[in-house]
Design an enzyme around this catalytic site. Structure first.
Site, PDB file in Angstrom:
ATOM      1  N   GLN A   1      32.772  47.767   2.938  1.00  0.00           N
ATOM      2  CA  GLN A   1      32.016  47.585   1.696  1.00  0.00           C
ATOM      3  C   GLN A   1      31.252  46.254   1.688  1.00  0.00           C
ATOM      4  O   GLN A   1      30.090  46.196   1.292  1.00  0.00           O
ATOM      5  CB  GLN A   1      32.983  47.652   0.514  1.00  0.00           C
ATOM      6  CG  GLN A   1      32.298  47.778  -0.811  1.00  0.00           C
ATOM      7  CD  GLN A   1      33.300  47.953  -1.938  1.00  0.00           C
ATOM      8  OE1 GLN A   1      34.157  47.109  -2.158  1.00  0.00           O
ATOM      9  NE2 GLN A   1      33.189  49.038  -2.669  1.00  0.00           N
TER      10      GLN A   1
ATOM     11  N   GLY B   1      25.692  57.042  -5.178  1.00  0.00           N
ATOM     12  CA  GLY B   1      26.682  57.059  -6.273  1.00  0.00           C
ATOM     13  C   GLY B   1      26.672  55.758  -7.045  1.00  0.00           C
ATOM     14  O   GLY B   1      25.886  54.855  -6.762  1.00  0.00           O
ATOM     15  N   GLU B   2      27.574  55.638  -8.011  1.00  0.00           N
ATOM     16  CA  GLU B   2      27.464  54.498  -8.923  1.00  0.00           C
ATOM     17  C   GLU B   2      27.732  53.134  -8.285  1.00  0.00           C
ATOM     18  O   GLU B   2      27.199  52.139  -8.730  1.00  0.00           O
ATOM     19  CB  GLU B   2      28.322  54.677 -10.154  1.00  0.00           C
ATOM     20  CG  GLU B   2      29.703  55.184  -9.906  1.00  0.00           C
ATOM     21  CD  GLU B   2      30.291  55.743 -11.202  1.00  0.00           C
ATOM     22  OE1 GLU B   2      31.085  55.026 -11.790  1.00  0.00           O
ATOM     23  OE2 GLU B   2      29.940  56.863 -11.608  1.00  0.00           O
TER      24      GLU B   2
ATOM     25  N   ASP C   1      34.805  56.980  -5.226  1.00  0.00           N
ATOM     26  CA  ASP C   1      36.089  56.757  -5.911  1.00  0.00           C
ATOM     27  C   ASP C   1      36.825  55.575  -5.265  1.00  0.00           C
ATOM     28  O   ASP C   1      37.309  54.683  -5.942  1.00  0.00           O
ATOM     29  CB  ASP C   1      36.956  58.018  -5.826  1.00  0.00           C
ATOM     30  CG  ASP C   1      36.201  59.244  -6.288  1.00  0.00           C
ATOM     31  OD1 ASP C   1      36.187  59.492  -7.486  1.00  0.00           O
ATOM     32  OD2 ASP C   1      35.582  59.902  -5.439  1.00  0.00           O
TER      33      ASP C   1
HETATM   34  O1  TRH Z   1      30.058  57.966  -1.955  1.00  0.00           O
HETATM   35  P1  TRH Z   1      29.295  58.146  -3.186  1.00  0.00           P
HETATM   36  O2  TRH Z   1      28.320  59.224  -3.160  1.00  0.00           O
HETATM   37  O3  TRH Z   1      30.294  58.382  -4.390  1.00  0.00           O
HETATM   38  C1  TRH Z   1      29.972  59.210  -5.474  1.00  0.00           C
HETATM   39  C2  TRH Z   1      29.926  58.441  -6.741  1.00  0.00           C
HETATM   40  O4  TRH Z   1      31.116  57.789  -7.066  1.00  0.00           O
HETATM   41  C3  TRH Z   1      29.554  59.415  -7.841  1.00  0.00           C
HETATM   42  O5  TRH Z   1      29.433  58.774  -9.056  1.00  0.00           O
HETATM   43  C4  TRH Z   1      30.610  60.482  -7.886  1.00  0.00           C
HETATM   44  O6  TRH Z   1      30.326  61.385  -8.873  1.00  0.00           O
HETATM   45  C5  TRH Z   1      30.652  61.167  -6.547  1.00  0.00           C
HETATM   46  O7  TRH Z   1      30.919  60.222  -5.524  1.00  0.00           O
HETATM   47  C6  TRH Z   1      31.735  62.206  -6.483  1.00  0.00           C
HETATM   48  O8  TRH Z   1      28.476  56.816  -3.533  1.00  0.00           O
HETATM   49  P2  TRH Z   1      28.863  55.355  -4.085  1.00  0.00           P
HETATM   50  O9  TRH Z   1      29.417  55.408  -5.463  1.00  0.00           O
HETATM   51  O10 TRH Z   1      27.671  54.549  -3.914  1.00  0.00           O
HETATM   52  O11 TRH Z   1      30.019  54.863  -3.145  1.00  0.00           O
HETATM   53  C7  TRH Z   1      29.856  54.577  -1.819  1.00  0.00           C
HETATM   54  C8  TRH Z   1      30.827  53.480  -1.434  1.00  0.00           C
HETATM   55  O12 TRH Z   1      30.906  53.421  -0.022  1.00  0.00           O
HETATM   56  C9  TRH Z   1      30.378  52.111  -1.901  1.00  0.00           C
HETATM   57  O13 TRH Z   1      31.483  51.354  -2.330  1.00  0.00           O
HETATM   58  C10 TRH Z   1      29.784  51.483  -0.665  1.00  0.00           C
HETATM   59  C11 TRH Z   1      30.628  52.096   0.403  1.00  0.00           C
HETATM   60  N1  TRH Z   1      30.050  52.152   1.758  1.00  0.00           N
HETATM   61  C12 TRH Z   1      30.678  51.438   2.758  1.00  0.00           C
HETATM   62  O14 TRH Z   1      31.668  50.737   2.510  1.00  0.00           O
HETATM   63  N2  TRH Z   1      30.181  51.520   4.022  1.00  0.00           N
HETATM   64  C13 TRH Z   1      29.082  52.251   4.357  1.00  0.00           C
HETATM   65  O15 TRH Z   1      28.672  52.293   5.534  1.00  0.00           O
HETATM   66  C14 TRH Z   1      28.432  52.969   3.288  1.00  0.00           C
HETATM   67  C15 TRH Z   1      27.205  53.780   3.583  1.00  0.00           C
HETATM   68  C16 TRH Z   1      28.955  52.899   2.002  1.00  0.00           C
END
Ligand code: TRH
Length: 356
Positions: free
Chosen positions: A242, A259-260, A15
């Site tokens: 990110q 996630g997305e 999110d």
């Molecule tokens: O964290 P997520 O599993 O989020 C999910 C998705 O939004 C999913 O659709 C939703 O239904 C669920 O939550 C509740 O995975 P996502 O979407 O890949 O987001 C991870 C974010 O974290 C992405 O912007 C990358 C960031 N990130 C970092 O900034 N630093 C890190 O070390 C890592 C591993 C990720």
């Protein structure tokens, strides 16, 4: 225009990840004025921490509760309000909008999907008893839906910065020359241990970058620490920003994402990947995955199709690893195809045009 983005962090980072990426696109590419109201500022700030300083100054990040008072000042009334993933706007904020001289447009920013049905619901009005106009906006791959968040648009191949981010320097020093590189960011249910043991049987040197919390996840299974042959080196990363995470994806030969947001970044990195899609109780995720694979593998050979489908459904690497070279070539072509399809600027640009 003035945009208020409401971000409620349910359980993961997605999110915050999506809201931050949207905010930065609106601000840096489209020159919009953006505020984010978020109920978990430490998580949002962590994600945003590596970004360009000018950008972090431009975007106004506020705690969720700050929206209550701000909405009453008409000068602060936004033109657009984004409810990320259908989160409900605070009553007191809404009350402020009722008395505002000009009503904003509310956008319910939905979950990303490759399923064809979203085209029917995308941009549809969602009439509310309070009378403020509200519309659905569906991110997706096809031309007639909301598009993808592209920012920052990754540069291709050699142009990707090889400068290691400071937070990752000590880990990067441990990487072995010539070793393949895999990053892992998945949900707890993945058969990671078995997967890595199978990978090890190939004898090739592989450095595995475990994102924050994943080493603990691995060692949890069966209560015994994982022991792998020397050809597999496990390296634990801290939680990075990110931008840094995007960079890691671009530096690996293969990525496991979830996630997305990480799912789209893995595609823009132009590398083969496993999408460990968020498991849903009614198994809706299987339909979502199949819809994506139909698009993603449309032009792939039958051999690659079977290999990628096997990998994405957690078949062991020995079942599909021989197709990795073909998959790498396919990933580059898919990236080019995606950027062409989103040549209009993707989600942020489509949103700005829709509002206009
Ligand atoms: O964290 P997520 O599993 O989020 C999910 C998705 O939004 C999913 O659709 C939703 O239904 C669920 O939550 C509740 O995975 P996502 O979407 O890949 O987001 C991870 C974010 O974290 C992405 O912007 C990358 C960031 N990130 C970092 O900034 N630093 C890190 O070390 C890592 C591993 C990720």
């Amino acid at each position: 225009m003035r945009w208020d983005i409401f971000c409620q962090i349910v359980d993961n980072y997605g999110d915050a990840g999506i809201c931050w990426r949207l905010a930065r696109s609106l601000s840096s590419i489209h020159g919009q004025e953006v505020r984010i109201f978020c109920d978990d500022l430490p998580t949002l700030n962590l994600l945003a921490s590596g970004s360009d300083e000018a950008l972090t100054h431009q975007i106004d990040i506020q705690p969720w509760e700050a929206s209550h008072s701000n909405a009453r000042h008409t000068v602060q009334t936004p033109d657009v309000v984004i409810e990320a993933f259908g989160c409900h706007l605070p009553e007191r904020y809404l009350a402020g909008l009722f008395i505002a001289p000009a009503k904003p447009i509310i956008i319910n920013l939905e979950y990303l999907s490759a399923e064809p049905w979203i085209a029917e619901f995308h941009r549809k009005a969602s009439p509310q008893s309070h009378g403020i106009p509200k519309y659905f906006f569906f991110p997706g791959f096809q031309d007639d839906v909301g598009g993808l968040l592209l920012d920052p648009i990754p540069t291709e191949g050699e142009q990707v910065s090889h400068l290691t981010p400071i937070r990752l320097k000590s880990i990067w020093l441990k990487l072995r020359p010539g070793a393949k590189r895999i990053s892992i960011f998945c949900y707890p249910g993945a058969p990671l241990r078995k997967w890595l043991e199978d990978l090890a049987t190939h004898g090739e040197n592989i450095d595995v970058l475990l994102t924050s919390g994943h080493a603990e996840l691995l060692n949890h299974y069966g209560g015994k620490a994982i022991a792998l042959p020397e050809n597999i080196q496990l390296l634990s990363m801290p939680f990075v920003s990110q931008d840094e995470y995007d960079w890691v994806l671009s530096q690996c030969d293969f990525n496991i994402v979830r996630g997305e947001d990480s799912f789209i970044r893995a595609q823009l990195a132009g590398k083969p990947f496993i999408w460990h899609i968020y498991p849903q109780e009614d198994r809706a995720h299987e339909v979502k995955l199949a819809a994506f694979l139909d698009l993603y593998l449309e032009n792939a050979s039958q051999e690659l199709r079977l290999a990628a489908i096997a990998a994405m459904t957690w078949a062991m690497p020995s079942e599909w690893l021989k197709s990795l070279d073909a998959w790498s070539a396919h990933s580059k072509a898919w990236r080019t195809h995606l950027l062409e399809k989103q040549g209009d600027g993707g989600l942020a640009a489509r949103l700005v045009r829709f509002i206009a």
